[in-house]
Design an enzyme around this catalytic site. Structure first.
Site, PDB file in Angstrom:
ATOM      1  N   CYS A   2       0.779  -1.280  -0.092  1.00  0.00           N
ATOM      2  CA  CYS A   2      -0.119   0.020   0.020  1.00  0.00           C
ATOM      3  C   CYS A   2       0.959   1.201   0.088  1.00  0.00           C
ATOM      4  O   CYS A   2       1.593   1.489   0.943  1.00  0.00           O
ATOM      5  CB  CYS A   2      -1.119  -0.104   1.221  1.00  0.00           C
ATOM      6  SG  CYS A   2      -1.848   1.697   1.278  1.00  0.00           S
ATOM      7  N   GLU A 105      -3.999   1.080  -6.104  1.00  0.00           N
ATOM      8  CA  GLU A 105      -3.018   0.028  -6.533  1.00  0.00           C
ATOM      9  C   GLU A 105      -2.995   0.057  -8.093  1.00  0.00           C
ATOM     10  O   GLU A 105      -3.694   0.892  -8.829  1.00  0.00           O
ATOM     11  CB  GLU A 105      -3.544  -1.391  -5.960  1.00  0.00           C
ATOM     12  CG  GLU A 105      -2.350  -2.430  -6.299  1.00  0.00           C
ATOM     13  CD  GLU A 105      -1.063  -2.127  -5.281  1.00  0.00           C
ATOM     14  OE1 GLU A 105      -0.410  -1.602  -6.194  1.00  0.00           O
ATOM     15  OE2 GLU A 105      -1.342  -2.123  -4.069  1.00  0.00           O
TER      16      GLU A 105
END
Length: 244
Positions: A2, A105
């Site tokens: 992340c 992402e």
């Protein structure tokens, strides 16, 4: 992993949703939170009171010689954090919730980001670790943090093989407990978020730049112009329903 995330839920709603009783930090909505920035985190004291604090994203272990390690420690792998010296002590004693509304992402080899969030648009609690580090030059004390990650669920694995650990309400309660330092029950909490509760869509590649911090960048983004049958269908729709 992340590497960017979003927090846009209003403070009053965050307080109610996560049972926050004390405020030591007031977050502003941010649509492109990046490493080394201050993030909103929930911690709990020995009496069970939850407080909202600001932590700098990128954990610096207390024994670190300098703060350059921070950008390499934005994430902590759930499978090894009980073994890694950088995270082991924090895992036992300094756990937190890092608040978010979703994260970004990128597919391997592509520049178009995807915004990943709860299907019902609920605010999320990432499992987090925090640590304190004193800067040798001036003695300033920094409170820093890392986001715990795990294997991606079956929906997210199409984008990336890792994702943040997103804790349920009961898992949040266990994760924050000061009297729980047994790694067994803690490790069991670090599961992938249910695929059926996960949603995502492509967003504007502008967010690849850290200074791009606008709510409209979370809107669905069509990376490629329509072609072939898709283009014909859109043209026919426009012909039948011309703009005003």
């Amino acid at each position: 992993m992340c590497g960017r995330f979003v927090l846009k839920t209003a403070l009053a709603e965050l307080q109610q949703y996560f049972g926050i009783q004390r405020l030591k930090y007031t977050p502003e909505p941010s649509f492109n939170i990046a490493p080394t920035q201050t993030v909103a985190a929930v911690v709990e004291n020995a009496s069970g009171t939850r407080g909202l604090v600001g932590l700098r994203w990128g954990l610096i272990p207390p024994w670190s010689a300098d703060e350059s390690v921070a950008t390499k420690m934005i994430n902590a792998r759930s499978e090894t954090l009980h073994e890694k010296p950088s995270f082991r002590d924090a895992f036992h004693h300094q756990r937190c919730l890092i608040l978010a509304d979703g994260f970004f992402e990128w597919k391997k080899g592509q520049k178009t980001p995807y915004f990943i969030y709860d299907r019902d648009h609920k605010p999320l609690a990432f499992a987090g670790l925090y640590s304190f580090w004193k800067r040798p030059q001036d003695g300033e004390r920094l409170a820093t943090c890392a986001i715990v990650t795990t294997a991606a669920n079956t929906k997210i694995e199409a984008l990336h093989h890792r994702m943040p650990v997103i804790l349920s309400a009961e898992a949040q309660r266990q994760w924050l407990r000061k009297d729980l330092s047994d790694t067994g029950p803690l490790l069991e909490l670090l599961q992938s978020y249910p695929a059926e509760q996960t949603a995502f869509h492509p967003v504007n590649p502008a967010i690849n730049k850290v200074h791009e911090n606008r709510p409209e960048n979370l809107d669905r983004y069509d990376a490629e112009p329509p072609t072939g049958p898709q283009q014909t269908a859109l043209f026919e729709q426009l012909f039948d329903h011309p703009p005003d």
